[in-house]
Design an enzyme around this catalytic site. Sequence first.
Site, PDB file in Angstrom:
ATOM      1  N   ARG A  25      10.778  -6.963  -2.939  1.00 61.67           N
ATOM      2  CA  ARG A  25      10.706  -5.617  -3.502  1.00 61.67           C
ATOM      3  C   ARG A  25      11.044  -4.586  -2.431  1.00 61.67           C
ATOM      4  O   ARG A  25      11.096  -4.887  -1.248  1.00 61.67           O
ATOM      5  CB  ARG A  25       9.294  -5.311  -4.038  1.00 61.67           C
ATOM      6  CG  ARG A  25       8.844  -6.113  -5.241  1.00 61.67           C
ATOM      7  CD  ARG A  25       7.419  -5.725  -5.598  1.00 61.67           C
ATOM      8  NE  ARG A  25       6.876  -6.534  -6.667  1.00 61.67           N
ATOM      9  CZ  ARG A  25       6.848  -6.166  -7.951  1.00 61.67           C
ATOM     10  NH1 ARG A  25       7.351  -4.992  -8.299  1.00 61.67           N
ATOM     11  NH2 ARG A  25       6.328  -6.970  -8.863  1.00 61.67           N
ATOM     12  N   TYR A 157      -4.535   1.241   8.841  1.00 59.44           N
ATOM     13  CA  TYR A 157      -3.077   1.184   8.750  1.00 59.44           C
ATOM     14  C   TYR A 157      -2.445   1.845   9.969  1.00 59.44           C
ATOM     15  O   TYR A 157      -1.492   1.313  10.550  1.00 59.44           O
ATOM     16  CB  TYR A 157      -2.617   1.864   7.463  1.00 59.44           C
ATOM     17  CG  TYR A 157      -1.129   1.760   7.226  1.00 59.44           C
ATOM     18  CD1 TYR A 157      -0.563   0.548   6.863  1.00 59.44           C
ATOM     19  CD2 TYR A 157      -0.302   2.863   7.358  1.00 59.44           C
ATOM     20  CE1 TYR A 157       0.807   0.435   6.645  1.00 59.44           C
ATOM     21  CE2 TYR A 157       1.059   2.771   7.135  1.00 59.44           C
ATOM     22  CZ  TYR A 157       1.613   1.550   6.779  1.00 59.44           C
ATOM     23  OH  TYR A 157       2.961   1.454   6.578  1.00 59.44           O
ATOM     24  N   VAL A 190       7.978   6.604   1.508  1.00 61.40           N
ATOM     25  CA  VAL A 190       9.084   5.933   0.823  1.00 61.40           C
ATOM     26  C   VAL A 190       8.770   5.832  -0.666  1.00 61.40           C
ATOM     27  O   VAL A 190       7.657   5.478  -1.052  1.00 61.40           O
ATOM     28  CB  VAL A 190       9.335   4.537   1.409  1.00 61.40           C
ATOM     29  CG1 VAL A 190      10.595   3.920   0.807  1.00 61.40           C
ATOM     30  CG2 VAL A 190       9.450   4.610   2.921  1.00 61.40           C
TER      31      VAL A 190
END
Length: 306
Positions: A25, A157, A190
Site C-alpha cells: 500500500r 513515533y 502523506v
Amino acid sequence: MGLFQRGPARIRLDGAVVLVTGGARGIGARTACAAGDRGAHVWIGDLDPDLAERAATGAQCRRLDVTDPASWQSLVDEIVRVHGRIDVLVNNAGVMPTGSLIAQPLAEIDLTLDVNVRGVLLGMRAVLPTMIAARRGHIVNVASMAGELPLPGMVTYNASKYAALGASLAARREYEAAGIAVCAILPAAVRTELSSGADLGGTLPTVDPEQVADAILHTLRSRAAQTSVPQWVSPAWRVADLLTPEPLMRLARGVADDDQALRINANAGRRGYLDRIADQTRAHAEPGIRESGIAESDISASGIAE
C-alpha cells in the site's frame, strides 16, 4: 575514503534489483510500481504478499516480517539466488500509533520501535554483505519529518524516526568507502490511510505517496544524505528552530495545530486503522499469531501520516 575520493557509484534503475518493504500500500506500492515502470526487477517484502502482488503487478512478492532476522535472511537469500545481487533496498515498512505516551500500551510501544527501528537495522544488516561483496549498493531508509520535528501525541513515533534518521546517517559514513550509498527520506504528512482523522489542510505540509516515491527514486541520482518531501520543509524547520524564540515557536505551533495527534484517535474515520494497529500489536506480542496473515502494509508508515 580519501578527502577527494569519489562517492558510491550511481545505480541505474533499468535492470537494477530493487527490494521494497511494506510495498502493498501507500508509499511502498507506489515506489515498487515506479521502479518497475523504469525497468527494475522489483521484489516486495510484506506481511501480506497477496495484497502486494495486486498493488504492484509484475513484482515478485514474498512474506516478510521486518522484525525477524530469519525472515529477512530467507528473502535476501532467494533474491541473491535468482539475480546474484541486490542493488537497492527501500526500507519503507513502519507503523504510526498516535496518542498520549502514558496512555499508550507497552506492547504498542514495542511494536513501533521493533518495526520502525529494528526493522531498518535488520534490513541494512541483511543486504549489506552482498552489497559489500559487489562494491556497490543503494539503501533508502524512509524516515519522516517526525525524525526532526517533535510533535505532541507522537512521542514513541518521534523516537523511532529520530533513530531511523540517525542510523541512516551513521551507516552512510560507515559504508560509503565500500561503495554503498545510504540515504534517508523525510516525508511530511502523506495522503494515505494513515492520515485518517487528521486535518491535512491549512499549515500542515501535505504530499501524495507518488511524490514520496519519486523522491526515493531520485536519491539514486542525487545520493543525498537526507531529503525531505517537500524539499523545503527540513531546511525551513532547521532555520526556524534555530532562530525562533521558544515563546514565539509555541505560538506558531498552536496556530498550526501541532498537537492534533493527541486527538485524532477519537475521529471515526481513523477506526479502521486503529483496529489494524491493535491486531498487529497483538500479533507482535504473541509470535504464534504472526502467521495469521495480518498485513504489515495495512499499517505501514513512512511519514508524519503516510
